[in-house]
Design a protein around this motif. Structure first.
Motif, short mmCIF file in Angstrom:
data_model
loop_
_atom_site.label_atom_id
_atom_site.label_comp_id
_atom_site.label_asym_id
_atom_site.label_seq_id
_atom_site.Cartn_x
_atom_site.Cartn_y
_atom_site.Cartn_z
N GLU A 1 -1.24 -12.51 7.63
CA GLU A 1 -0.70 -11.22 7.21
C GLU A 1 0.52 -11.38 6.30
O GLU A 1 0.68 -10.65 5.32
CB GLU A 1 -0.33 -10.40 8.45
N ILE B 1 0.92 -8.90 3.05
CA ILE B 1 1.36 -7.54 3.39
C ILE B 1 2.21 -6.92 2.29
O ILE B 1 2.16 -5.71 2.05
CB ILE B 1 2.06 -7.50 4.77
N ASP B 2 2.97 -7.74 1.56
CA ASP B 2 3.81 -7.16 0.51
C ASP B 2 2.99 -6.62 -0.65
O ASP B 2 3.50 -5.89 -1.49
CB ASP B 2 4.82 -8.19 0.01
N VAL C 1 0.60 -4.56 -0.32
CA VAL C 1 -0.03 -3.29 0.07
C VAL C 1 0.28 -2.18 -0.94
O VAL C 1 -0.56 -1.32 -1.20
CB VAL C 1 0.40 -2.92 1.51
#
Lengths: 416, 489
Positions: free
Chosen positions: B420, B424-425, B427
């Motif tokens: 993750e 995740i950045d 997104v």
């Protein structure tokens, strides 16, 4: 991903590939008179707050209505005076310059015949030219072009309308063929969409909420208008702030102008800009709306530049599905309303004035005690432009282009 | 179909498949685990692959174009120089001003270079259209698959044994078809032999230039070993890092691999670009790798080492953990990893049985859907949900690039990460892509229909509410695609 050709039609495939049609026909309008007029329609989707764009600073009830969110002549930054009564949002110096040189006009307290408050139905009425939603799948601009064609007003070998964007705006859809061009830039999701997604994450996925919040903060840091060169904005690297919106607006409008200006190019075109649904933290003076109006103002400059010689025969009509509430709501924004403004710019315009039958802002003067009351039918403005600029027959306008609008007389004197 | 079976079907599609598409939940019926296993019995070919060139053919095509570009450029440059000399001579005769002459000379030199470049550019690079066609077929196979478990396994192994199209674009798609896809449901050792012997991998990990210091070519050219492929095979492809091999093992194994190369494309119009073992490059004599002596004198030496690496217990654990991490959770249950590793060891690396062991374990159905999808999985899931089955590969691969996971272009031999923290950045970028995709399809897709028909309403109530209250259909679609239900599995 933004990346699919979903319908096997030629138009969709071209739209999907980002390519611009090649065309050979010469859709000269009104060529018999030696004129070659251009008309570009820009639809602001989401409902523009007309009072936040053009403020009635001379109305005694204005400041009481909006409080410290009201545009005023001695504000920071000060609103740009238009006449003794109205002032323009300071995000729009280009529009102000055009207005002062007679190349822009503003119609205020204007609305389509639609009186409900659904975006989709409102846009349907705005673009279809019908008096109610869901009646037809063609737009008034396309039907106007057809009328010219059958009346000999355009070159009989065929006419073309230009649609900008991955989805052709309804206003140009119809039997007259449409060529489309899709800007290469990826338009970032609107602030409203980001806020809603953040709210959703806060209820369902705290980790994603943290990431999205950080990104929104980053965007707001880089988001002041005038910072950086919007044309150098790289969509793959830049933060998703207003700089990208500015770049997108300028590219889309500027490209439309370039094609309309070509000797053998299309003569009418349409495009849509999203993001005007300012329910939360509207920021007319220094936020969301201010930034969007600044981006729109930049698009005006791009059109003027890229039209070149054709600018003097150009009219751009900027319209929206309806206005917003006269008062600020509980989240420092405005909700769906009725009366709003339309911007008209172009070298072909007889401008330099705000056209308004001002309804007033006292509670009893508001539509349903909440919205700016519409006193001008937008169809009168559009019919005036189509009749006097493109030379569409007045009867055709009443029957085919805006059916059922016989009692809405075209507004005269808009073009010079 | 009971509610819990529906929920399990949705989980199966997200966790092990390519995501729900219209009709897929019903197709899984009351036994999602059985449906996953049944999918592995179907053929795993690409229907239109016959229209694509083999890797060797693609390589020859690009090499041929490059040769013609070079020749054309040279010719154009010579011609421009000739003209320049002629005009300089006439300028001399006219006794032109010295300053003007000098300036003119510089301009003409530039003109010669420009002419060369123009002549070269007139022959387009055929590698890109091949790449795009491969991308289109691969993506559309994922869109068309009923569940997509087998396709996910192809994607997994392709990333495990990655190459980069930045280095070898022409072969990138064919490599996956020929070496990975063909062995995805076979035995690990066959997969390993196929990928390490594939010209694309030998090119990517620099083995073409590697030669034994005591080989004929090594002595003649005073050159030697490149350790790259030996190290990456042990560290990334088989045993895993820090599993006991030493620097000496790497060197010995690199010696073993010398001579694994490809037929030069210019030398052989029939077989250029195909694998070949060149004994002139091969380090003579036996080698010791991981304490075992390999006395073979040819390609069999390398095959023997690869077979032993495939059978090594560390490989079973490494592969099982990586599969479990990819499909189930960033920190997969140790019990699950051990079950899968045991299956790997007991079946001599039968990858279909390892996959079946994974979906048969209760552990994988207990874990909450918390794993963040990689951009490629999320993107294909979004498109599948709409029922769209055809893509424009230019736009699609452009979208993947924007999301940070360009197809077949990982930045290092380790491939794209599976945790993750790495993704995740990104997104926020997903939001832009979702928003853009929603704009394109807004006229043909109803978000409510996706929720009800495609997802059988197995979506968080908050998401349903946000979708219902959206200001536009585009916004509704963007919110739906961005919801945790689409992002996590």
């Amino acid at each position: 991903m933004g990346v699919v050709n979903h319908l096997p039609t030629r138009r969709e495939l071209l739209a999907g590939s980002g390519a611009l049609f090649a065309w050979s026909q010469m859709p000269r309008i009104a060529r018999a008179e030696g004129r070659d007029p251009r008309l570009l329609v820009i639809v602001l989707r989401g409902a523009l707050d007309g009072l936040g764009a053009v403020a009635p600073v001379g109305d005694p009830d204005w400041v009481a209505l909006r409080g410290d969110r009201a545009l005023v002549l001695d504000g920071k930054p000060p609103a740009l005076p238009l006449d003794a009564f109205f002032a323009l949002n300071p995000a729009m110096p280009n529009l102000h310059r055009l207005y002062r040189s007679g190349k822009a006009a503003i119609v205020h307290a204007v609305a389509t015949p639609y009186r409900e408050r659904s975006h989709f139905d409102g846009q349907d009425v705005l673009e279809s030219g019908m008096s109610k939603p869901g009646v037809t799948a063609s737009g008034w601009l396309n039907r106007a072009l057809l009328a010219l064609e059958s009346g000999g007003g355009v070159d009989p070998r065929g006419s073309r309308a230009l649609g900008i964007g991955s989805v052709t705006p309804l206003v140009v859809r119809g039997s007259a063929p449409v060529m489309t061009w899709v800007p290469q830039r990826l338009l970032p999701a609107s602030e409203d969409t980001q806020s809603r997604l953040l709210d959703l994450y806060q209820h369902t996925d705290p980790k994603l909420a943290t990431v999205l919040q950080a990104r929104m903060k980053l965007a707001s840091l880089g988001g002041a208008p005038g910072t950086g060169d919007p044309m150098s904005d790289d969509p793959t690297l830049a933060p998703p702030g207003i700089a990208r919106v500015r770049a997108y607006f300028a590219e889309a409008a500027g490209t439309a102008a370039r094609y309309l200006a070509k000797p053998d190019g299309p003569r009418v075109g349409a495009m849509g800009f999203v993001g005007w649904d300012t329910h939360i933290a509207e920021g007319a003076v220094s936020g969301q709306l201010y930034n969007l109006l600044g981006a729109l103002d930049g698009a005006f400059a791009a059109i003027e530049t890229n039209m070149g010689e054709a600018w003097k025969e150009t009219v751009v009509a900027v319209v929206t599905e309806f206005g917003r509430t006269a008062r600020i709501n509980g989240t420092q924004g405005t909700d769906h309303g009725t009366g709003t403004v339309a911007f008209l710019i172009g070298g072909g315009l007889a401008g330099g004035r705000v056209i308004a039958d001002w309804p007033g802002l006292k509670p009893a003067q508001l539509f349903e005690d909440r919205d700016l009351k519409p006193t001008t039918d937008l169809r009168a403005v559009l019919k005036g432009l189509l009749r006097d600029h493109l030379r569409v027959d007045e009867k055709v306008l009443a029957d085919a282009v805006f059916p059922g609008s016989a009692d809405v007389k075209p507004m005269g004197g808009l073009v010079g | 179909m009971s509610n819990s079976a529906t929920a399990e079907a949705v989980l199966a599609l997200h966790r092990f498949g390519m995501g729900p598409r219209p009709g897929s939940i019903a197709a899984l019926g009351s036994d999602p685990r059985g449906a996953l296993i049944a999918e592995l019995d179907r053929p795993l070919g690409l229907s239109a692959a016959a229209s694509l060139p083999t890797s060797a053919k693609a390589y020859r095509t690009v090499a041929d174009a490059n040769a013609r570009r070079t020749a054309r450029a040279k010719q154009a440059q010579q011609q421009a120089k000739k003209q320049q000399m002629a005009s300089a001579a006439s300028a001399d005769q006219a006794q032109a001003q010295p300053d003007g002459q000098a300036q003119g000379y510089g301009q003409e030199k530039d003109a010669a270079e420009m002419a060369a470049k123009q002549a070269a550019d007139a022959i387009p690079d055929p590698g890109r259209p091949i790449y795009l066609q491969e991308a289109k077929l691969r993506t559309e196979a994922a869109l068309a698959a009923e569940i997509g478990f087998a396709e996910r396994l192809v994607w997994f192994w392709s990333n495990h044994f990655c190459i980069s199209a930045n280095k070898i674009q022409s072969m990138s798609g064919a490599y996956e078809r020929e070496a990975v896809r063909a062995n995805t449901l076979g035995r690990f050792v066959d997969l390993l032999l196929a990928v390490e012997g594939h010209p694309a991998m030998l090119f990517y990990l620099d083995n073409l230039e590697s030669m034994g210091a005591n080989s004929i070519a090594g002595i003649n050219r005073n050159r030697g070993l490149n350790e790259n492929i030996a190290r990456e095979i042990m560290e990334l492809h088989t045993l895993g890092v820090r599993t006991g091999y030493t620097q000496d093992d790497v060197i010995s194994f690199a010696n073993v691999m010398t001579g694994w190369t490809l037929v030069p494309p210019g030398a052989d119009p029939q077989h250029g670009g195909e694998f070949t073992f060149n004994p002139r490059l091969h380090e003579p004599g036996g080698q010791t790798v991981l304490g075992k002596r390999y006395e073979q004198e040819d390609v069999e030496q390398g095959r023997a080492v690869l077979r032993d690496l495939a059978a090594h217990p560390a490989t079973a654990t490494h592969v099982a953990a990586k599969l479990a991490r990819h499909f189930v959770a960033d920190e997969p249950p140790p019990v699950l990893v051990e079950q899968m590793a045991k299956t790997f060891r007991d079946t001599e690396g039968d990858l279909k049985l390892v996959a079946i062991a994974m979906v048969s374990s209760d552990e994988v159905w207990r874990a909450a859907p918390a794993k963040l999808k990689r951009p490629s999985e999320w993107g294909v899931g979004m498109v599948r949900a709409t029922g769209i089955t055809q893509i424009d590969p230019v736009l699609y691969t452009g979208g993947q690039q924007l999301l940070g996971e360009p197809l077949w272009r990982p930045s290092a031999p380790k491939g794209y990460p599976d945790d993750e923290a790495s993704w995740i950045d990104g997104v926020g970028r997903r939001l832009d892509v979702a928003n853009n995709f929603a704009e394109r399809i807004v006229g043909m897709v109803d978000p409510q229909a996706i929720i009800e028909d495609v997802f059988a309403s197995q979506i968080a109530s908050e998401v349903k509410q946000a979708v219902g209250r959206a200001e536009s259909r585009q916004q509704a679609l963007a919110l739906l695609f961005m919801s945790s239900d689409f992002q996590r599995r």
